[in-house]
Design an enzyme around this catalytic site. Structure first.
Site, PDB file in Angstrom:
ATOM      1  N   SER A  46     -20.537  22.084 -15.229  1.00  0.00           N
ATOM      2  CA  SER A  46     -20.158  23.087 -14.215  1.00  0.00           C
ATOM      3  C   SER A  46     -19.935  24.462 -14.847  1.00  0.00           C
ATOM      4  CB  SER A  46     -18.870  22.651 -13.504  1.00  0.00           C
ATOM      5  OG  SER A  46     -19.059  21.403 -12.892  1.00  0.00           O
ATOM      6  N   ARG A  86     -34.035  17.565  -6.835  1.00  0.00           N
ATOM      7  CA  ARG A  86     -32.983  18.460  -6.331  1.00  0.00           C
ATOM      8  C   ARG A  86     -33.519  19.873  -6.090  1.00  0.00           C
ATOM      9  NH1 ARG A  86     -28.741  21.819  -9.622  1.00  0.00           N
ATOM     10  NH2 ARG A  86     -30.503  21.811 -11.034  1.00  0.00           N
ATOM     11  N   GLY A 117     -27.384  29.984 -12.404  1.00  0.00           N
ATOM     12  CA  GLY A 117     -28.041  30.536 -11.209  1.00  0.00           C
ATOM     13  C   GLY A 117     -27.054  30.820 -10.103  1.00  0.00           C
ATOM     14  N   ARG A 164     -39.414  22.394  -9.033  1.00  0.00           N
ATOM     15  CA  ARG A 164     -39.216  22.211 -10.475  1.00  0.00           C
ATOM     16  C   ARG A 164     -40.104  21.141 -11.089  1.00  0.00           C
ATOM     17  NH1 ARG A 164     -32.757  22.931 -11.397  1.00  0.00           N
ATOM     18  NH2 ARG A 164     -32.893  25.162 -11.121  1.00  0.00           N
ATOM     19  N   GLU A 186     -34.363  31.293  -5.682  1.00  0.00           N
ATOM     20  CA  GLU A 186     -34.803  30.302  -6.674  1.00  0.00           C
ATOM     21  C   GLU A 186     -35.927  29.457  -6.084  1.00  0.00           C
ATOM     22  OE1 GLU A 186     -31.427  28.208  -8.309  1.00  0.00           O
ATOM     23  OE2 GLU A 186     -30.883  29.932  -9.520  1.00  0.00           O
ATOM     24  N   HIS A 203     -35.856  20.604 -16.276  1.00  0.00           N
ATOM     25  CA  HIS A 203     -35.927  22.043 -16.023  1.00  0.00           C
ATOM     26  C   HIS A 203     -37.116  22.584 -16.811  1.00  0.00           C
ATOM     27  CE1 HIS A 203     -34.934  26.202 -15.465  1.00  0.00           C
ATOM     28  NE2 HIS A 203     -33.950  25.848 -14.650  1.00  0.00           N
ATOM     29  N   HIS A 210     -32.375  17.928 -17.208  1.00  0.00           N
ATOM     30  CA  HIS A 210     -31.426  18.913 -16.689  1.00  0.00           C
ATOM     31  C   HIS A 210     -30.472  18.335 -15.648  1.00  0.00           C
ATOM     32  CE1 HIS A 210     -29.956  22.843 -15.654  1.00  0.00           C
ATOM     33  NE2 HIS A 210     -30.378  22.757 -14.418  1.00  0.00           N
TER      34      HIS A 210
HETATM   35  C1  FAD Z   1     -27.154  24.645 -18.198  1.00  0.00           C
HETATM   36  C2  FAD Z   1     -26.959  24.212 -16.784  1.00  0.00           C
HETATM   37  C3  FAD Z   1     -27.099  25.135 -15.752  1.00  0.00           C
HETATM   38  C4  FAD Z   1     -26.908  24.729 -14.421  1.00  0.00           C
HETATM   39  N1  FAD Z   1     -27.000  25.671 -13.422  1.00  0.00           N
HETATM   40  C5  FAD Z   1     -26.718  25.300 -12.153  1.00  0.00           C
HETATM   41  C6  FAD Z   1     -26.675  26.267 -11.108  1.00  0.00           C
HETATM   42  O1  FAD Z   1     -26.868  27.453 -11.336  1.00  0.00           O
HETATM   43  N2  FAD Z   1     -26.379  25.840  -9.846  1.00  0.00           N
HETATM   44  C7  FAD Z   1     -26.146  24.532  -9.557  1.00  0.00           C
HETATM   45  O2  FAD Z   1     -25.900  24.190  -8.389  1.00  0.00           O
HETATM   46  N3  FAD Z   1     -26.162  23.593 -10.532  1.00  0.00           N
HETATM   47  C8  FAD Z   1     -26.427  23.954 -11.810  1.00  0.00           C
HETATM   48  N4  FAD Z   1     -26.425  22.996 -12.798  1.00  0.00           N
HETATM   49  C9  FAD Z   1     -26.035  21.620 -12.454  1.00  0.00           C
HETATM   50  C10 FAD Z   1     -24.517  21.596 -12.238  1.00  0.00           C
HETATM   51  O3  FAD Z   1     -23.883  22.394 -13.193  1.00  0.00           O
HETATM   52  C11 FAD Z   1     -23.954  20.187 -12.307  1.00  0.00           C
HETATM   53  O4  FAD Z   1     -24.702  19.299 -11.554  1.00  0.00           O
HETATM   54  C12 FAD Z   1     -22.526  20.169 -11.775  1.00  0.00           C
HETATM   55  O5  FAD Z   1     -21.770  21.169 -12.406  1.00  0.00           O
HETATM   56  C13 FAD Z   1     -21.902  18.824 -12.012  1.00  0.00           C
HETATM   57  O6  FAD Z   1     -20.519  18.931 -11.784  1.00  0.00           O
HETATM   58  P1  FAD Z   1     -19.620  17.658 -12.052  1.00  0.00           P
HETATM   59  O7  FAD Z   1     -18.222  18.058 -11.756  1.00  0.00           O
HETATM   60  O8  FAD Z   1     -20.193  16.504 -11.350  1.00  0.00           O
HETATM   61  O9  FAD Z   1     -19.821  17.350 -13.623  1.00  0.00           O
HETATM   62  P2  FAD Z   1     -19.424  18.204 -14.914  1.00  0.00           P
HETATM   63  O10 FAD Z   1     -19.184  19.617 -14.587  1.00  0.00           O
HETATM   64  O11 FAD Z   1     -20.426  17.901 -15.958  1.00  0.00           O
HETATM   65  O12 FAD Z   1     -18.031  17.586 -15.350  1.00  0.00           O
HETATM   66  C14 FAD Z   1     -17.947  16.256 -15.823  1.00  0.00           C
HETATM   67  C15 FAD Z   1     -16.578  16.061 -16.438  1.00  0.00           C
HETATM   68  O13 FAD Z   1     -16.357  14.685 -16.690  1.00  0.00           O
HETATM   69  C16 FAD Z   1     -15.817  14.531 -17.996  1.00  0.00           C
HETATM   70  N5  FAD Z   1     -16.110  13.157 -18.397  1.00  0.00           N
HETATM   71  C17 FAD Z   1     -17.323  12.559 -18.549  1.00  0.00           C
HETATM   72  N6  FAD Z   1     -17.159  11.276 -18.890  1.00  0.00           N
HETATM   73  C18 FAD Z   1     -15.822  11.046 -18.951  1.00  0.00           C
HETATM   74  C19 FAD Z   1     -15.024   9.904 -19.242  1.00  0.00           C
HETATM   75  N7  FAD Z   1     -15.563   8.713 -19.553  1.00  0.00           N
HETATM   76  N8  FAD Z   1     -13.667  10.033 -19.213  1.00  0.00           N
HETATM   77  C20 FAD Z   1     -13.084  11.237 -18.921  1.00  0.00           C
HETATM   78  N9  FAD Z   1     -13.802  12.356 -18.635  1.00  0.00           N
HETATM   79  C21 FAD Z   1     -15.149  12.246 -18.640  1.00  0.00           C
HETATM   80  C22 FAD Z   1     -16.487  15.642 -18.783  1.00  0.00           C
HETATM   81  O14 FAD Z   1     -15.802  15.921 -19.976  1.00  0.00           O
HETATM   82  C23 FAD Z   1     -16.379  16.777 -17.766  1.00  0.00           C
HETATM   83  O15 FAD Z   1     -15.088  17.301 -17.757  1.00  0.00           O
HETATM   84  C24 FAD Z   1     -26.610  23.379 -14.131  1.00  0.00           C
HETATM   85  C25 FAD Z   1     -26.489  22.447 -15.164  1.00  0.00           C
HETATM   86  C26 FAD Z   1     -26.653  22.855 -16.476  1.00  0.00           C
HETATM   87  C27 FAD Z   1     -26.502  21.852 -17.578  1.00  0.00           C
END
Ligand code: FAD
Length: 520
Positions: free
Chosen positions: A47, A372, A52, A278, A118, A233, A337
């Site tokens: 996150s 996606r 973007g 994509r 996008e 990506h 990605h």
């Molecule tokens: C470089 C990049 C750019 C991106 N740009 C965009 C964008 O512009 N717009 C968009 O919509 N999406 C974008 N995405 C996708 C988007 O960022 C993610 O899909 C989204 O942020 C996922 O959020 P989340 O809270 O599910 O996971 P994350 O933000 O990955 O958080 C996961 C959390 O879980 C923790 N965790 C994992 N396993 C464990 C465990 N066993 N025990 C305890 N903690 C754990 C990690 O440490 C982390 O804190 C991008 C992704 C990347 C990599």
């Protein structure tokens, strides 16, 4: 091992400190919750890396139904249209909620939101902060809000290693750090552990994004779905770094073009060229590289010397690698990605196990289908985090029994799995490679070593990819290069009752449901 007995013992446990986890915890306040994150908040969460922005139908020429229609079209036949309609409709409120909390989305001199474009979006609808600093800005604001909320017990530096289940469903979380372990008894657990790009050799994801939540859910008996669909990506910065810095699609949205070493554009004549979905662009780039070319993203003319103004973070990463994007094309290649698949959840984020919810990238709601639509994942994480919180608040938890002793598994190590996953499950897949991967992953996944959990996730991906004899969205089979109507359905996977293999079948409700067991 400690059994946690803070004031909040027995309360909901949220695993994961990314956008999905933080939104869930904040939306449950003032109800006490435990928020468990294996790394300090804002570190190691995808996150915080999002560039973007957040897709939301906010423009005067836009409507949520247009956003939903683009989402359905990008998902290549497997998006649940009700989910797309519901999440697109929540876009404006989600942006308003984040602004109320203090996220300063970019606005023009007249105070109107600046909206980026996008790939595969029919309108400008990407809301952003500081150009390409959206994720970091949102996470800074929400992490500060979490730390200032007394009802949230934040535990950083411990990772969930197992979910405990009994005959009434989820019973708690077994967590551990480098030198301590604890058991968190709870009847309400939320998985918000993010994606699995870290299982691939070329990835844009944080190193800890190894799909651990999927392994926890699967070993507890929950169904996974759409595991074969991985989004690559097309434009990760190709300068030998791991993970690979992302060169956002928004750069192509501003008019940058893909060229090869001779300066020739190779995407012209293919649908929307550089702004095709994509999977189409990633395959074209991968094929061009496989044919011996270098691929570069040329923003010189499109941004006319303003690259660092519009994309300051990307410009900084390029400069660190000795590239000046105002004067030089940027070397790029596809990288894993985003994972469209995940823990199978219903409309309110409930998994198939009583007391286990999932949201964010670890969950599969049906929004993304086979592919996606860019910038839909931050929106989904925020919308579903809030939805899960409402669902938990409206659910009475079963009473807890005294915790039973449990064996603590070792910390997961994805390294032995990465080469297998990269070879078999990349942009192009074929039967031989997938069969080999399944055979090699099976003993690792059901052994007791540190690679067991990453191997189980990889085995689920390979099993689903082997079964799906067609090409669709993020799943491309060289030996079945076309989509097939026989495969216009989702596949669910589950560890069998003996806990010794993965069973894959058409998601329930589909007439083509047929069991398929691989890797006995
Ligand atoms: C470089 C990049 C750019 C991106 N740009 C965009 C964008 O512009 N717009 C968009 O919509 N999406 C974008 N995405 C996708 C988007 O960022 C993610 O899909 C989204 O942020 C996922 O959020 P989340 O809270 O599910 O996971 P994350 O933000 O990955 O958080 C996961 C959390 O879980 C923790 N965790 C994992 N396993 C464990 C465990 N066993 N025990 C305890 N903690 C754990 C990690 O440490 C982390 O804190 C991008 C992704 C990347 C990599």
């Amino acid at each position: 091992m400690d059994i946690m007995r803070p004031a909040s013992a027995g309360c909901p446990v949220i695993i994961g400190g990314g956008l999905a986890g933080l939104v869930t915890a904040l939306a449950l306040a003032p109800r006490p919750v435990i928020l468990l994150a294996k790394a300090p908040l804002t570190e190691a969460a995808a996150s915080a890396w999002a560039q973007g922005g957040v897709a939301a139908a906010m423009g005067e020429d836009d409507r949520p139904d247009l956003h939903a229609a683009d989402t359905v079209a990008a998902g290549d036949g497997l998006v649940d249209p009700d989910v797309a309609a519901r999440i697109a409709a929540a876009g404006a409120d989600t942006i308003a909620d984040l602004e109320r909390r203090g996220v300063a989305f970019d606005r023009d001199a007249a105070g109107c939101l600046m909206l980026g474009l996008e790939a595969a979006h029919g309108r400008r609808r990407i809301v952003h902060v500081a150009g390409d600093g959206t994720g970091a800005a949102i996470m800074r604001v929400l992490a500060a809000a979490v730390r200032a909320t007394p009802s949230i017990t934040l535990i950083e530096g411990l990772e969930a290693r197992r979910l405990l289940v009994d005959d009434r469903g989820v019973a708690g979380v077994l967590a551990a750090g480098p030198c301590n372990a604890c058991l968190l008894p709870s009847r309400q657990v939320v998985l918000a552990t993010g994606g699995l790009g870290g299982l691939f050799g070329h990835t844009t994801n944080p190193p800890g994004a190894i799909g651990h939540g999927l392994a926890l859910a699967a070993r507890a008996g929950a169904a996974l779905v759409d595991m074969e669909f991985v989004q690559f990506h097309p434009t990760a910065l190709d300068v030998g770094l791991d993970p690979m810095p992302l060169v956002s699609e928004a750069v192509r949205g501003e008019g940058a073009v893909l060229i090869d070493e001779s300066g020739t554009r190779f995407m012209t004549g293919r649908g929307r060229a550089e702004l095709a979905p994509r999977d189409v662009v990633a395959r074209a780039v991968a094929a061009h590289i496989a044919a011996g070319h270098r691929v570069l993203l040329d923003a010189r003319e499109a941004l006319g010397g303003r690259f660092a103004v519009r994309f300051p973070a990307i410009a900084a990463r390029c400069r660190e690698a000795g590239i000046d994007p105002d004067r030089q094309p940027i070397p790029v290649r596809p990288a894993a990605h985003y994972h469209m698949g995940g823990v199978r959840v219903d409309a309110v984020g409930r998994s198939t196990i009583e007391g286990l919810w999932a949201c964010g990238e670890v969950a599969s709601t049906g929004l993304h289908g086979a592919n996606r639509l860019a910038s839909n994942s931050l929106l989904e994480a925020a919308v579903m985090g809030k939805t899960v919180a409402t669902s938990i608040a409206g659910t009475e938890a079963a009473s807890l029994r005294p915790a039973r002793p449990a064996v603590l598994p070792p910390a997961p190590d994805a390294h032995p799995v990465r080469a297998l996953v990269s070879a078999a499950l990349g942009v192009e897949r074929r039967r031989g490679g997938l069969e080999q991967a399944v055979a090699q992953l099976q003993p690792l996944a059901f052994g007791a070593g540190p690679s067991a959990d990453p191997a189980l996730v990889a085995l689920a991906m390979a099993t689903a990819a082997l079964a799906r004899e067609e090409s669709r969205g993020g799943h491309w089979r060289c030996d079945f290069p076309r989509p097939s109507t026989a495969w216009a359905h989702r596949q669910a996977l589950q560890v069998d009752e003996a806990g010794s293999r993965i069973v894959c079948r058409a998601a329930p409700g589909h007439p083509a449901s047929r069991p398929l067991a691989i890797g006995a």
